[in-house]
Design an enzyme around this catalytic site. Structure first.
Site, short mmCIF file in Angstrom:
data_model
loop_
_atom_site.label_atom_id
_atom_site.label_comp_id
_atom_site.label_asym_id
_atom_site.label_seq_id
_atom_site.Cartn_x
_atom_site.Cartn_y
_atom_site.Cartn_z
CD GLU A 1 -4.03 -0.24 9.16
OE1 GLU A 1 -4.57 0.23 8.15
OE2 GLU A 1 -3.38 -1.31 9.14
CD GLU B 1 -3.15 0.73 2.14
OE1 GLU B 1 -3.95 1.64 2.37
OE2 GLU B 1 -3.21 -0.39 2.69
#
Length: 950
Positions: free
Chosen positions: A793, A529
């Site tokens: 996260e 990502e």
């Protein structure tokens, strides 16, 4: 050893960095008139030790000058302070300044004359600046007693300003190798399609050593450039990642000292990088997003003492060959075969007759722009703390810190052809193996094939990984060192307290910022990502700016945000725009408004605001056009809501409409700043209408907001969405929710940054501290208690009950939830500014003692200068030490149970000539509020252990 094997010395002298600023960074591509190139002058002081040896220009006050958003690079020194620090007298203020710019011959290009002003900025208004020219500039300051307060000199060089003669060169794709039937090998399905990293060289002669030489270079891809075997810079992954469809940065380097009489060689190793390598998570568009293969471009200008000169450019005269790098990819890793090393290929005297002529792949230089932000560098080395043999028999090294970068591997005694594999992971699984599932498609694997020397050192060139643990397979006699990389944004702040877990939290926030501020503000550094998500950035920016000077970093990235805006006015979710091409979601697209405004408030420079303003208005118009009832339900993109909230569900239309109001309000404020008063009135009216619609649609008569979540109330209170008579009720509902959840938070990415600041402002700093100290799940210290060294996260990235969260999205280095860092500086230590202040012009020092802390301190280099705030409680006394920068004045809030007994340096407060008592504040006279002039002060006051919430 060849250039791609040997360590690279810090020899190159970049003329586009910091004190030696390349002025084209202020007007990309030379398309803006030269006279607007240099916008502001900001004096700063040189650190006494460790300053960048490439910097030129000093003065008796040991100071240098700052061009827009740039500072000298103090590699191992405290952050720089402004020249105004020469105003040593307590309460001294700048009264006047003078700025003079001279060209290489000493001729004045601009002289402001003495300007009676306390402003610390001056917009360049001299004659047009010439390309490739060195200018010296100086600043003088006088204080309010008409005494000279200091003088500083420095220099900058202008760039090419469009004078390109070079062509793009690369591998000749018409010269194809023979193709044999596939056989088993050590490549994967992903890496088998990657291409080798070409080596390019150009030999040329000089009749004598030059008086001056500058090379201007860029790539469609990433590169390392050498002159006569020496790297021209210690920067990594140049030219960095931008939206290459709109701009490609170039860098300039002073290579005068690297050239010699006779034969010289320019040499380059080139790799795919973001241009043609793997980027993002979409398997249908996995790579080659900008082009099929990398290309390089450079232009060397050599000037002699007799006024003559010559130019060497990239063209068909260059030669190309394979080298040691079978491939090097940002996501997949690197394959380095040291047996293929070609000694001396980057030096004079090498026979390149067997090499292939480089192909000229293009001549369009219209997208080239001077680099604006600090480059990526290796900025820390982390030797392995311990090494052991894992369950599979391979060595595992623990660096002790989740980091971003690469490994330096020292290999001893390995035979020629020995294949060593390095795999990288953030965590270990329950069996002690590397936890790799969360990497998704990214392989993060480096391979080194040994040359057979007694000792070999391998360090990947064109990749980076997010990791704490390294698995070494294939050879045991090795030494592992982690090399942490990030954009070289100068550190400007520090926080500490007497709670080890809170200090670790602060360090985790900083390490998350280090790892994810790599050319762009990425969301995560390890998986497939690594994108520049807008909401993550806007939520974290206030925290990021506490710890580092991120003005240039974000100003640079905002160009890609603007490039991603669509024809209807919608900002994207990510920038540069890849993978996700739909309109940005609420809070994500709104970053296109929030970030420019925040940068203006923090740094006082309106150039980014002015640059972004038309796009800001288009974004607000886009929302209004599709939502005429002013409730934002349509055209919401992927609408992530309060992403990764835990135990709560904030209604998406509540969050969206709150951000609609916020963007309209901030665009109106920007219009006022820029003198667009009709626009300002229109947006102010719109913001008021959206606030009214929000209250009608979502707020009950008793102040409850639809959804009844912490984030609902935080947004409404922070964005001013409630009628005055309902604000206290809404504040009470927020406090009730925190208490109902046992002093646990429920916020996700969007609400998390507001939680502690809003609780503090509504008089519930006790709850803010309860959340800060919460060690249970969910909470900031929960991950710290599990041994985290960066911000996770997800609140539940790993729990004792469930183990790892879904590997489909589970990064252990993701800065968003670390946005509480801003409150550590602004709430706990108390460094802030008034709501109507810009660039800390109206400084506030309002520490909030509480929780289990008995001391806390913060240092921050603001746009006004160095600010310090440190408090400690000893018995029944609280001590507050503050430093207010020269020329500034602060409102200081001294926590105390008895305002009448506050002293400064053991004197009654009324006897201090630079302190004016303004009154009492807080519940139960919990503080004394004073106006304090610049200088250093120590306040002492009575303190009761049962102080009410402040």
């Amino acid at each position: 050893m060849s250039s791609d094997d040997k360590p690279r010395p810090e020899i190159g002298q970049p003329v586009d960095h910091f004190g030696n600023v390349e002025v084209t960074s202020a007007h990309p591509g030379g398309n803006v008139p030269p006279e607007t190139a240099l916008k502001t002058f900001r004096p700063v002081a040189i650190p006494s030790k460790g300053s960048d040896p490439t910097h030129a220009g000093t003065a008796s006050v040991r100071s240098v000058l700052r061009t827009p958003h740039r500072t000298p690079r103090p590699r191992r020194a405290r952050p720089p302070a402004r020249l105004a620090a020469a105003l040593r007298r307590a309460g001294a203020r700048q009264r006047a300044y003078r700025v003079v710019v001279r060209d290489e011959g000493g001729r004045v290009a601009w002289d402001t004359g003495r300007v009676e002003s306390a402003r610390q900025r001056a917009g360049y208004a001299g004659e047009p600046l010439r390309p490739r020219t060195r200018y010296t500039w100086s600043a003088e300051v006088w204080d309010d007693a008409e005494e000279p307060a200091g003088r500083a000199e420095s220099w900058f060089e202008t760039g090419l300003m469009g004078g390109w003669r070079a062509s793009w060169i690369g591998v000749d794709e018409t010269v194809l190798p023979v193709f044999d039937p596939p056989v088993d090998d050590d490549l994967t399905a992903n890496t088998r399609r990657l291409s080798y990293c070409p080596h390019l060289r150009r030999s040329f002669g000089l009749a004598r050593r030059p008086e001056r030489a500058r090379i201007y270079a860029s790539a469609q891809g990433v590169y390392r450039l050498y002159v006569n075997g020496v790297a021209v810079t210690d920067a990594e992954l140049q030219p960095g990642w931008t939206d290459y469809r709109h701009r490609i940065p170039y860098h300039a380097h002073d290579v005068t000292g690297l050239l010699r009489e006779g034969e010289n060689v320019l040499a380059v190793v080139l790799a795919d990088g973001w241009w043609s390598g793997f980027v993002g998570f979409d398997p249908r568009r996995a790579g080659k997003l900008y082009g099929d293969a990398p290309a390089f471009l450079a232009q060397l200008h050599v000037d002699h003492d007799d006024g003559s000169g010559e130019v060497i450019v990239t063209d068909g005269a260059w030669r190309e060959s394979r080298g040691t790098l079978r491939y090097s990819d940002l996501l997949m890793g690197e394959y380095h075969d040291a047996r293929e090393r070609r000694d001396g290929w980057d030096l004079p005297g090498f026979d390149d007759s067997a090499w292939t002529p480089a192909a000229v792949t293009g001549g369009d230089t219209s997208l080239l722009t001077a680099a604006r932000a600090q480059p990526v560098r290796v900025l820390a080395d982390l030797p392995a703390e311990r090494t052991w043999r894992g369950p599979d028999g391979h060595l595992i090294a623990d660096l002790g810190q989740n980091m971003v970068g690469r490994v330096r591997l020292t290999v001893r005694g390995a035979a020629r052809g020995t294949r060593i594999r390095l795999r990288h992971a953030e965590m270990l699984d329950q069996d002690g193996r590397l936890y790799l599932a969360n990497l998704r498609r990214a392989e993060a694997t480096d391979v080194y094939v040994c040359a057979g020397e007694p000792e070999e050192v391998y360090e990947p060139a064109f990749t980076f990984h997010g990791f704490r643990y390294v698995e070494v397979a294939g050879w045991d006699d090795v030494e592992v060192t982690g090399r942490a990389m990030h954009s070289d944004t100068p550190w400007t702040g520090e926080f500490t307290c007497d709670d080890a877990m809170v200090n670790r939290l602060h360090e985790n926030i900083r390490w998350g910022q280090r790892g994810n501020f790599l050319s762009v503000p990425t969301d995560c550094p390890q998986r497939d990502e690594r994108l520049g998500w807008l909401a993550d950035a806007q939520v974290f920016l206030p925290t990021a700016a506490r710890g580092a000077d991120v003005a240039a970093f974000f100003a640079n990235w905002m160009e890609d945000v603007l490039a991603g805006q669509d024809a209807d006015g919608a900002f994207p979710d990510v920038a540069p725009l890849v993978c996700l091409t739909r309109e940005g979601a609420p809070a994500w697209g709104d970053a296109g408004v929030i970030i420019p405004w925040t940068l203006y408030r923090l740094y006082g420079d309106d150039r980014v605001l002015r640059r972004c303003y038309p796009a800001m208005t288009r974004w607000v118009d886009h929302i209004r056009r599709h939502n005429p009832d002013l409730i934002w339900r349509r055209r919401t993109g992927r609408h992530y809501g309060d992403w990764l909230q835990i135990g709560a569900e904030t209604p998406r239309e509540v969050l969206a409409t709150a951000y609609f109001a916020r963007s309209a309000e901030l665009t109106g404020r920007a219009a006022r700043v820029l003198g667009e008063h009709e626009d300002a009135a229109r947006h102010e009216e719109l913001a008021a209408a959206v606030r009214a619609a929000f209250a009608r649609e979502f707020v009950t008569e008793d102040g409850r907001i639809e959804g009844d979540t912490q984030t609902c109330y935080l947004l409404a209170l922070e964005f001013g969405l409630l009628p005055e008579h309902l604000r206290d009720a809404a504040a009470a509902h927020l406090a009730r929710d925190v208490e109902k959840n046992g002093d646990h938070l429920t916020t996700g990415f969007i609400g998390v940054s507001l939680l502690c600041p809003v609780l503090t402002r509504i008089g519930r700093a006790d709850l803010a501290y309860a959340l800060l100290h919460q060690e249970g799940f969910p909470g900031w210290l929960f991950s710290v208690k599990q041994g985290a060294t960066t911000i996770w996260e997800r609140w539940d990235g790993w729990t004792p009950e469930r183990g790892f969260q879904s590997p489909n999205m589970n990064s252990f280095n993701h800065y968003s939830l670390g946005a509480v860092g801003e409150w550590l500086y602004g709430g706990v230590a108390g460094i802030g500014q008034e709501p109507d202040s810009v660039a800390y012009e109206k400084l506030t020092l309002a520490p909030r003692p509480g929780g289990r802390l008995t001391r806390a301190s913060a240092v921050q280099e603001t746009a006004r200068g160095r600010v310090e705030s440190a408090w400690s409680v000893t018995g029944a006394t609280i001590t507050l030490d503050v430093l207010i920068p020269p020329g500034a004045e602060a409102t200081v809030r001294i926590p105390t149970s008895d305002p009448g007994r506050v002293a400064e340096s053991a004197r009654p407060i009324g006897e201090c000539g630079h302190v004016t008592v303004l009154g009492h504040a807080g519940q139960g006279d919990g503080a004394l509020v004073c106006a304090v002039a610049s200088g250093r002060y120590r306040f002492t006051a009575p303190w009761a252990a049962n102080e009410p919430p402040l």
